[in-house]
Design a protein around this motif. Structure first.
Motif, PDB file in Angstrom:
ATOM      1  N   GLN A   1       0.833  -1.208   0.000  1.00  0.00           N
ATOM      2  CA  GLN A   1       0.000   0.000   0.000  1.00  0.00           C
ATOM      3  C   GLN A   1       0.862   1.250   0.000  1.00  0.00           C
ATOM      4  N   SER A   2       1.957   1.237   0.745  1.00  0.00           N
ATOM      5  CA  SER A   2       2.812   2.429   0.789  1.00  0.00           C
ATOM      6  C   SER A   2       3.516   2.637  -0.544  1.00  0.00           C
ATOM      7  N   TRP A   3       3.979   1.564  -1.175  1.00  0.00           N
ATOM      8  CA  TRP A   3       4.642   1.692  -2.478  1.00  0.00           C
ATOM      9  C   TRP A   3       3.705   2.251  -3.542  1.00  0.00           C
ATOM     10  N   PHE A   4       2.427   1.841  -3.478  1.00  0.00           N
ATOM     11  CA  PHE A   4       1.461   2.283  -4.489  1.00  0.00           C
ATOM     12  C   PHE A   4       0.648   3.489  -4.032  1.00  0.00           C
ATOM     13  N   ASP A   5       1.067   4.114  -2.924  1.00  0.00           N
ATOM     14  CA  ASP A   5       0.432   5.333  -2.410  1.00  0.00           C
ATOM     15  C   ASP A   5      -1.077   5.144  -2.215  1.00  0.00           C
ATOM     16  N   GLN A   6      -1.434   4.011  -1.621  1.00  0.00           N
ATOM     17  CA  GLN A   6      -2.836   3.697  -1.374  1.00  0.00           C
ATOM     18  C   GLN A   6      -3.184   3.955   0.087  1.00  0.00           C
TER      19      GLN A   6
ATOM     20  N   TYR B   1       0.405  10.375  11.925  1.00  0.00           N
ATOM     21  CA  TYR B   1       1.262  11.527  12.171  1.00  0.00           C
ATOM     22  C   TYR B   1       1.728  12.069  10.831  1.00  0.00           C
ATOM     23  N   GLN B   2       2.178  13.298  10.838  1.00  0.00           N
ATOM     24  CA  GLN B   2       2.522  13.983   9.598  1.00  0.00           C
ATOM     25  C   GLN B   2       3.995  13.791   9.262  1.00  0.00           C
ATOM     26  N   ALA B   3       4.246  13.351   8.045  1.00  0.00           N
ATOM     27  CA  ALA B   3       5.601  13.224   7.505  1.00  0.00           C
ATOM     28  C   ALA B   3       5.455  13.066   5.999  1.00  0.00           C
ATOM     29  N   PRO B   4       6.499  13.359   5.258  1.00  0.00           N
ATOM     30  CA  PRO B   4       6.424  13.136   3.811  1.00  0.00           C
ATOM     31  C   PRO B   4       6.178  11.652   3.518  1.00  0.00           C
ATOM     32  N   SER B   5       5.504  11.359   2.422  1.00  0.00           N
ATOM     33  CA  SER B   5       5.138   9.975   2.132  1.00  0.00           C
ATOM     34  C   SER B   5       6.350   9.064   1.984  1.00  0.00           C
ATOM     35  N   TRP B   6       7.491   9.610   1.506  1.00  0.00           N
ATOM     36  CA  TRP B   6       8.666   8.756   1.338  1.00  0.00           C
ATOM     37  C   TRP B   6       9.170   8.218   2.679  1.00  0.00           C
ATOM     38  N   VAL B   7       8.910   8.949   3.763  1.00  0.00           N
ATOM     39  CA  VAL B   7       9.321   8.485   5.084  1.00  0.00           C
ATOM     40  C   VAL B   7       8.559   7.213   5.452  1.00  0.00           C
TER      41      VAL B   7
ATOM     42  N   ALA C   1      10.099   3.546   5.982  1.00  0.00           N
ATOM     43  CA  ALA C   1       9.914   2.890   7.283  1.00  0.00           C
ATOM     44  C   ALA C   1       9.203   1.552   7.128  1.00  0.00           C
ATOM     45  N   TYR C   2       8.131   1.521   6.344  1.00  0.00           N
ATOM     46  CA  TYR C   2       7.391   0.276   6.148  1.00  0.00           C
ATOM     47  C   TYR C   2       8.254  -0.749   5.413  1.00  0.00           C
ATOM     48  N   SER C   3       9.005  -0.302   4.439  1.00  0.00           N
ATOM     49  CA  SER C   3       9.863  -1.218   3.678  1.00  0.00           C
ATOM     50  C   SER C   3      10.963  -1.798   4.561  1.00  0.00           C
ATOM     51  N   LEU C   4      11.604  -0.957   5.370  1.00  0.00           N
ATOM     52  CA  LEU C   4      12.643  -1.451   6.280  1.00  0.00           C
ATOM     53  C   LEU C   4      12.070  -2.413   7.316  1.00  0.00           C
ATOM     54  N   PHE C   5      10.884  -2.101   7.800  1.00  0.00           N
ATOM     55  CA  PHE C   5      10.251  -3.004   8.753  1.00  0.00           C
ATOM     56  C   PHE C   5       9.907  -4.328   8.082  1.00  0.00           C
ATOM     57  N   GLY C   6       9.428  -4.258   6.841  1.00  0.00           N
ATOM     58  CA  GLY C   6       9.152  -5.484   6.085  1.00  0.00           C
ATOM     59  C   GLY C   6      10.401  -6.319   5.881  1.00  0.00           C
TER      60      GLY C   6
END
Length: 131
Positions: free
Chosen positions: A61-66, A101-107, A111-116
């Motif tokens: 979802q994060s990669w596809f901005d969903q 929380y607010q942060a740029p989408s790349w963050v 974060a999700y990718s590293l956790f994955g």
């Protein structure tokens, strides 16, 4: 359906969302600790597959901005209840503060990718076993 009932459903979806986040985040340290302490349940294939799938969905979802379906569902219920984004009770507001929380989408993508990747590493470090 009354606005009060819709607002209660929105709060229930928020709690469900928080439980999902807790499952994804807290399972990784439990798997690593359990691997060191020989806890058999952390090697359960169904638990591990569910955990890997959950973080996989979040990463995709994060990669596809969903937008997360739970977020969309909660927002729809809140709008139907006549609430705005800030018309929540204490617990709902507290959970929202933790989850959103607010942060740029790349963050978030990073974060999700590293956790994955960490979850995949745990799969290798503490491999699941069949009975």
């Amino acid at each position: 359906m009354s606005q009060t009932v819709l607002a209660m459903f929105a709060d229930a979806v928020l709690v469900l969302h928080a439980l999902f986040v807790c499952f994804v985040v807290l399972s990784l340290p439990l798997i690593l600790i359990g691997g060191c302490r020989a806890w058999a349940w952390v090697r359960n294939r169904w638990f591990r597959f569910t955990h890997m799938s959950a973080i996989g969905v979040v990463v995709a979802q994060s990669w596809f901005d969903q937008l997360c379906p739970l977020t969309h569902w909660e927002n729809s219920l809140r709008l139907a209840a006549g609430e705005s984004a800030y018309a929540r009770g204490f617990i709902a507001d507290w959970l929202h503060t933790l989850l959103f929380y607010q942060a740029p989408s790349w963050v978030f993508v990073l974060a999700y990718s590293l956790f994955g990747i960490a979850v995949m590493g745990a799969w290798w470090y503490v491999p699941p076993r069949s009975r």
